[in-house]
Every structure is written in structure tokens, then in C-alpha cells.
Design an enzyme around this catalytic site. Structure first.
Site, mmCIF file in Angstrom:
data_model
loop_
_atom_site.group_PDB
_atom_site.id
_atom_site.type_symbol
_atom_site.label_atom_id
_atom_site.label_comp_id
_atom_site.label_asym_id
_atom_site.label_seq_id
_atom_site.Cartn_x
_atom_site.Cartn_y
_atom_site.Cartn_z
ATOM 1 N N ASP A 106 40.236 34.826 36.611
ATOM 2 C CA ASP A 106 40.262 36.267 36.851
ATOM 3 C C ASP A 106 40.872 36.562 38.219
ATOM 4 O O ASP A 106 40.889 35.704 39.107
ATOM 5 C CB ASP A 106 38.843 36.837 36.813
ATOM 6 C CG ASP A 106 38.230 36.755 35.433
ATOM 7 O OD1 ASP A 106 38.982 36.587 34.463
ATOM 8 O OD2 ASP A 106 36.994 36.856 35.340
HETATM 9 N N1 URA Z 1 34.699 33.152 33.734
HETATM 10 C C1 URA Z 1 34.913 34.332 34.352
HETATM 11 O O1 URA Z 1 34.191 35.298 34.198
HETATM 12 N N2 URA Z 1 35.990 34.414 35.165
HETATM 13 C C2 URA Z 1 36.848 33.381 35.404
HETATM 14 O O2 URA Z 1 37.805 33.519 36.189
HETATM 15 C C3 URA Z 1 36.588 32.168 34.745
HETATM 16 C C4 URA Z 1 35.492 32.072 33.921
#
Ligand code: URA
Length: 253
Positions: A106
Site C-alpha cells: 500500500d
Molecule cells: N496488507 C495491507 O493492508 N497492506 C499492505 O501493504 C500489505 C498487506
């Protein structure tokens, strides 16, 4: 950290065993190409990934690139975006060509990202199925309740995708810090799992994919090529290693 660059005339002089002055007529005659394009400039930058030909003879073959990158917070895990900077902006323009991400993080997550121009390696990386273990250090707002350990291990139902997540590891390291281990990559999976406990994720850092650990020598924003052994291990990882968005927007948010 950048991949080592060279000037074309230096490369040709060393490779052909001739002096730099003797290189000029070869370039002027249009006999040299770099990545399929006729090259006439002595100072054209080349790297180990450039394919360089003299007439029909291959002087250097471009080999597949495999990179590990320490993703900083705030960049999109995408190869391009019309509005926001992506992780590829961390690489010089000529090194971005053809690179894909094997899995995503993310926008505000940090840590290990793998990139390659080998489509065998990254091409299957959107598969959400069971696979290679990935581990994350996760900081949350409130102390983690002990029941969360069993809930992560049991998996959770995600109605949007109509799936039940696979067993996930939750190791409570400090009241508000945990190591989470997943074998899949559902959209915002870790945030959504802590969301069930109304405990917002404040930081999320991927430390490992399969056997590949983020190199502690890499600061956020730095990257390096994988060693041959690491790349072999990553080939197995990438077959299952992504964090796909079910709405297929192409980028972590
Ligand atoms: N789970 C999430 O919520 N974000 C990420 O970047 C990776 C796994």
C-alpha cells in the site's frame, strides 16, 4: 544505490581492446547498436543490462534484471500513475524500462518490494492463491487483544471478495506492535484484519518474502540487484507473491 553505469566508448574500447579514438569511426558508421537502436554518441550511458551489438555480433547481452527495493512510505506500488509518484521514480529513467513489480505494498506501507523485467517472474505475481510466506512488522493504535491471535489463525471472511482468508500468523511483540505472516495477498489484508478489532494500522513494513529478507543496508528509497541465489529464490516467490486489488485499480492505496 544505483546500477553501475559506463560510457559506450569506454565499454567498446575495453571490450574490443582498441583505444577510444578507434571507437569513433565505428559509431560514426552506424555499426554499433544499444538495445536495438543505432548508437552514435561516445558518451551514451550503458549498464550491464544494455544489449550492445557491433554489426551482427552481440558484444553484451542484456540479461534479466531482478531488484530488491526498500519502499519508502508515500509512493505508489505501480509502474505508472497519471497523478502520483510511483516507486519507479526511485530509479533513473533508463533503468525503469520494462520493469514490473512482483507484488505490491500500500502507498503508506514500507519495506521489501521486488522488481524485474522478467515476465516469467512477475507475470504470475497477481495470483492471490496460497503460497510463499511474507512477513510484516505492523504497528497499531491500540494494544492488540490476545483473541486476535486465534482470529488471524482461523482466517476471516471478506464479504467483498466472498473469500475466507488463509491462516495468518500474529505474533505480538509489544502491546501495539506485531509480526504478521501471510501466505496470500488480499487487498489491504492486514489493515482489514486489524479493522475487525477496530484497531487502525499506523505502520506496516514488509521485512521478508519467502527466504528473501530486506537488506538492512538499504535505506528507504534504495535498491540493489538480487544476487543469483536471491533471484532464484525470488522466482519461486513471485509465482504467488502479490497483493492484488480486487477492483483491479492497479495500485495499492
Ligand atoms: N496488507 C495491507 O493492508 N497492506 C499492505 O501493504 C500489505 C498487506
Amino acid at each position: 544505490m544505483s546500477l553501475e553505469r559506463n560510457r559506450l566508448d569506454r565499454f567498446l574500447s575495453a571490450r574490443l581492446g582498441i583505444n577510444r579514438r578507434a571507437v569513433k569511426p565505428l559509431l560514426a558508421a552506424g555499426r554499433v547498436s544499444v538495445d536495438g537502436v543505432t548508437a552514435r554518441d561516445c558518451d551514451l550511458p550503458v549498464t550491464a543490462f544494455s544489449t550492445i551489438r557491433l554489426d551482427a555480433e552481440v558484444l553484451q547481452q542484456r540479461t534479466a534484471r531482478y531488484l530488491m527495493l526498500h519502499k519508502p512510505a508515500g509512493l505508489l506500488s505501480a509502474t505508472s500513475d497519471p497523478r502520483q509518484n510511483t516507486v519507479l521514480s526511485l530509479l533513473p529513467a533508463d533503468e525503469r524500462v520494462g520493469l514490473h513489480l512482483a507484488g505490491r505494498l500500500d502507498k503508506f506501507s514500507t519495506g521489501l518490494l521486488l522488481l524485474s523485467d522478467d515476465s516469467r517472474w512477475t507475470g504470475t505475481s497477481a495470483a492471490p492463491g496460497a503460497g510463499i510466506e511474507k512477513s510484516y512488522l505492523v504497528g497499531v493504535r491500540d494494544p492488540i487483544v490476545p483473541e486476535a491471535v486465534d482470529a488471524f489463525a482461523a482466517g476471516m471472511y471478506f464479504p467483498f471478495e466472498d473469500i475466507h482468508t488463509q491462516p495468518a500468523g500474529l505474533e505480538i511483540l509489544e502491546p501495539c506492535l506485531a509480526r504478521v505472516t501471510l501466505r496470500e495477498g488480499r487487498y489491504h489484508q492486514i489493515k482489514r484484519m486489524f479493522g475487525r478489532f477496530r484497531n487502525p494500522v499506523l505502520s506496516l513494513h514488509r521485512e521478508r518474502i519467502g527466504d528473501l529478507r530486506l537488506d538492512p543496508a538499504l535505506s528507504p528509497g534504495q535498491y540493489r540487484p538480487l544476487t543469483t541465489e536471491e533471484a532464484q529464490s525470488a522466482v519461486q516467490c513471485a509465482a504467488v507473491g502479490a497483493c492484488p486489488d480486487p477492483k483491479a485499480t492497479g495500485a495499492g492505496a
